[in-house]
Design an enzyme around this catalytic site. Structure first.
Site, PDB file in Angstrom:
ATOM      1  N   PRO A 178      -5.206  -1.182   5.323  1.00  0.00           N
ATOM      2  CA  PRO A 178      -4.572  -2.179   4.447  1.00  0.00           C
ATOM      3  C   PRO A 178      -4.922  -3.620   4.850  1.00  0.00           C
ATOM      4  O   PRO A 178      -4.981  -4.503   3.990  1.00  0.00           O
ATOM      5  CB  PRO A 178      -3.067  -1.912   4.624  1.00  0.00           C
ATOM      6  N   TYR A 179      -5.144  -3.848   6.143  1.00  0.00           N
ATOM      7  CA  TYR A 179      -5.545  -5.179   6.609  1.00  0.00           C
ATOM      8  C   TYR A 179      -6.910  -5.558   6.024  1.00  0.00           C
ATOM      9  O   TYR A 179      -7.115  -6.679   5.548  1.00  0.00           O
ATOM     10  CB  TYR A 179      -5.579  -5.188   8.144  1.00  0.00           C
ATOM     11  N   TYR A 180      -7.842  -4.585   6.046  1.00  0.00           N
ATOM     12  CA  TYR A 180      -9.161  -4.854   5.460  1.00  0.00           C
ATOM     13  C   TYR A 180      -9.074  -5.157   3.963  1.00  0.00           C
ATOM     14  O   TYR A 180      -9.853  -5.948   3.448  1.00  0.00           O
ATOM     15  CB  TYR A 180     -10.099  -3.662   5.659  1.00  0.00           C
TER      16      TYR A 180
END
Lengths: 214, 214
Positions: free
Chosen positions: A128-130
């Site tokens: 999700p960070y990417y």
């Protein structure tokens, strides 16, 4: 250049402020979120401005006004939830892009993450960070700003070596945070990096040479 | 038109499948994530395909292939965390957009959320959700697809009335899910909605009349 740093209190940010403060070529304005962070930088003679990435584009534009370049190296970090990833790493980044447009600041350097451009290479644990980094980068690439998107590999706290590898597509690697900061600063006036995005890890080339060859 | 529905098992999705199954004008292919959902729809005579928004663009393109239009009404919902908001509501939506491009399906209808276009009007409690919807919409608007972005107000489970208000900017309001589904279907061939984005709430105009006037 007068350089406005967003994320001044982060680990890469602290290296940036330190290097820019010593620079003959540049001056720096550090954006911080809290009064105590401002006081700490002011004690070192660093110009600061208090603003919040959860604030408005107008507030960010006011904070950045008068600068010649913006470096975005803020991140909500691993201690807060993915709500903050959406609000800071994605929307905060895009608000800073919009603030740059509003304040007429053309030069914009984004500190992203290795392989943020390729979904199939995102590590499962922080996928999700990417997603947040990917779309912030995408919006910047679709803007009219003179951007450079620098995507470093795994960030280390070791001292910098001054030697790197840069390319549009590097599958894996790591790099000291201090070297990331040096690359960002070297990119500010390096035309080879204008409107370009690239991966960055430690390597064998001197920073200035490497940036001229991408 | 053969219409591919992403989010077929959601609450708006179920209305869409029901209405499209009864339509004289359209046929439907329901994308579902689980085998049991496929079996349930197949028992009603609905064509289904199993695919996952966390899968690849290629898989989604394969699933959609042969359709004339895509409706995206998927959402991770309130029960999962914001990690899924990033992976499904944002990246899943954009993967579906990329799948449409890959499969050569030009018509794309996005079910978004009222005021997703205006940061200053996002409800504090679900602000990160709006971030995801905002950027999915933005990427769709920047694509070459023939899109319509429909941003309904608060979703109700009441029966539809068939009467609505649509405009580029409506500050607040609500609408039955059944009416949202009817508007989406009415928009499929309505040229006034091509490459347009608008807010939608219950109102006084018949759906077909309202869509011709925006």
């Amino acid at each position: 250049m007068k350089v406005f740093v967003v994320g001044s209190n982060g680990q890469v940010g602290q290296h940036l402020i330190s290097l820019l403060s010593q620079s003959q070529e540049h001056t720096v304005k550090a954006m911080v979120r809290k009064q105590e962070q401002a006081v700490a930088y002011q004690a070192l003679g660093v110009e600061t401005v208090i603003a919040d990435l959860e604030g408005t584009v107008e507030e960010l534009a006011q904070a950045a006004k008068g600068s010649d370049a913006i470096i975005f190296t803020a991140g909500s970090g691993g201690k807060t939830g993915y709500d903050k990833t959406l609000l800071i790493d994605l929307d905060g980044a895009v608000k800073t892009i919009e603030a740059a447009e509003k304040a007429g600041i053309e030069r914009f350097i984004m500190v992203s993450a290795l392989q943020a451009q390729h979904r199939e290479n995102w590590h499962d644990a922080i996928k999700p960070y990417y997603v947040a980094k990917h779309y912030a980068d995408k919006i910047l690439e679709l803007s009219n700003l003179n951007y450079t998107i620098i995507r470093p590999g795994g960030l280390l706290n070791e001292s910098g070596t001054g030697k790197i590898t840069v390319a549009e597509n590097i599958m894996s690697g790591s790099i000291p945070r201090e070297d990331v900061a040096s690359v960002v600063i070297a990119a500010l006036n390096e035309e080879h990096t204008f409107r370009r995005s690239f991966d960055l890890i430690s390597g064998e080339e001197h920073i200035t040479t490497a940036l001229k060859q991408i």
